[in-house]
Design an enzyme around this catalytic site. Sequence first.
Site, PDB file in Angstrom:
ATOM      1  N   SER A 134       0.814  -1.220   0.000  1.00 21.22           N
ATOM      2  CA  SER A 134       0.000   0.000   0.000  1.00 21.22           C
ATOM      3  C   SER A 134       0.842   1.262   0.000  1.00 21.22           C
ATOM      4  O   SER A 134       1.894   1.320   0.646  1.00 21.22           O
ATOM      5  CB  SER A 134      -0.890  -0.011   1.250  1.00 21.22           C
ATOM      6  N   GLU A 136       0.139   3.626   1.689  1.00 22.58           N
ATOM      7  CA  GLU A 136       0.149   4.053   3.094  1.00 22.58           C
ATOM      8  C   GLU A 136       1.514   3.776   3.734  1.00 22.58           C
ATOM      9  O   GLU A 136       1.877   4.398   4.726  1.00 22.58           O
ATOM     10  CB  GLU A 136      -0.974   3.312   3.838  1.00 22.58           C
ATOM     11  N   TYR A 157      -1.789   0.278  10.620  1.00 23.77           N
ATOM     12  CA  TYR A 157      -2.022  -0.376   9.329  1.00 23.77           C
ATOM     13  C   TYR A 157      -0.794  -0.224   8.431  1.00 23.77           C
ATOM     14  O   TYR A 157      -0.315  -1.206   7.842  1.00 23.77           O
ATOM     15  CB  TYR A 157      -3.253   0.238   8.650  1.00 23.77           C
TER      16      TYR A 157
END
Length: 328
Positions: A134, A136, A157
């Site tokens: 990701s 992220e 996460y």
Amino acid sequence: MSDTPRRALITGITGQDGSYLAELLLSKGYQVHGLIRRSSTFNTGRIDHLYQDPHDPEARLFLHYGDLTDASRLVTLIEKIHPDEVYHLAAQSHVRVSFDEPEFTGNTTGVGTTRLLEAIRMVGVDCRFYQASSSEMFGATPPPQNEDTPFYPRSPYGAAKVYGYWIARNYREGHNLFAVNGILFNHESPRRGETFVTRKIARAAARIARGEEKFVYLGNLDAIRDWGYAPEYVEGMWRMLQADEPTDYVLATGTAYTVRDFVQHCFAHVNLKWEDHVKFDESYLRPTEVDALIGDPAKAHDILGWKAQTMPDQLARIMVDHELGAMT
Ligand code: NAP
Ligand code: G4F
């Protein structure tokens, strides 16, 4: 040439990406196996239209109960299915929720990846492995971000995904597994979970236009994201596993949109002034925010011939139109 269909295992088949990927692989003639969780209510709404009677000799879609926290089940499933390709999409994927459930997120999103890789290694199946990494992971590192950008995760996460990224690379380098990380920037669709910001905004714009609600409550409107269209991104996942060599790729549109821009586009599409309907709720803020994600997808374009087609303004219209249609 053998006419035995290639076998794919999709973890997270009931999620947004899993459902589009299952459609894509079935259209390409694969036999598709999906891992699903037992839940007290039906959780297969995104794939019900793909249902096939498993007793039918022509059936090519099979669902299996299992969970990323259950290592022995993953071993028995890999033994039973003997997949040619494994698409590991399952995760606790909500960033805000990961602050409330950091341990659970680490266990599923992070260590769950190791459990699946270990199952593949222990059974000794010769397959290709896609890890759903990701953007992220880039967190606080400023854009544009590409495959060489250092990671600086800003959430449990993001930290769990960094672990997943490195464990997949470790199995590639240490165990010679064809493992790739797809580092995907935000991608959305009418099948997006209702609590992610694009779907929440699109739903609210449609409901407010129909007079069913007056306001939507949001957090940080200044965050910048690179929003693409999910069906195009699952095509990129498939291409990564068809490449000659295993390596890691960014998939992104390369365009920057704030949450406010997305709100404005959705409300303008239903002829409303967003300022009259959007209110602030601090409970949607995160302890640490990722301010700006803008991807550089040049490598995927050069090697895979992949390029995002749908830009965020068009995506906003697709999502609002779906919500309007779903309510009529
Ligand atoms: P999603 O809609 O939230 O789907 C997540 C899937 O994981 C669901 O099928 C869910 O099952 C399953 N799952 C969750 N915990 C599990 C567990 N313990 N055991 C087995 N299955 C479990 O996510 P998505 O948007 O399709 O994203 C797919 C993957 O890409 C995720 O790993 C996500 O982190 C990653 N990713 C997404 C984006 C994006 O913008 N969408 C960007 C980069 C990376 P239930 O249906 O039962 O909940
Ligand atoms: O839609 P979001 O929750 O997505 P976020 O945090 O970017 O994560 C998504 O994309 C990642 C890829 O970069 C994936 F790995 C991950 O699994 C997930 O799919 O929030 C987007 C932005 C954030 O900055 C958030 O603070 O929208 C802001 N926001 C403002 N109000 C809100 C809200 N987010 C949510 N979910 N709900 C709000 O009311």
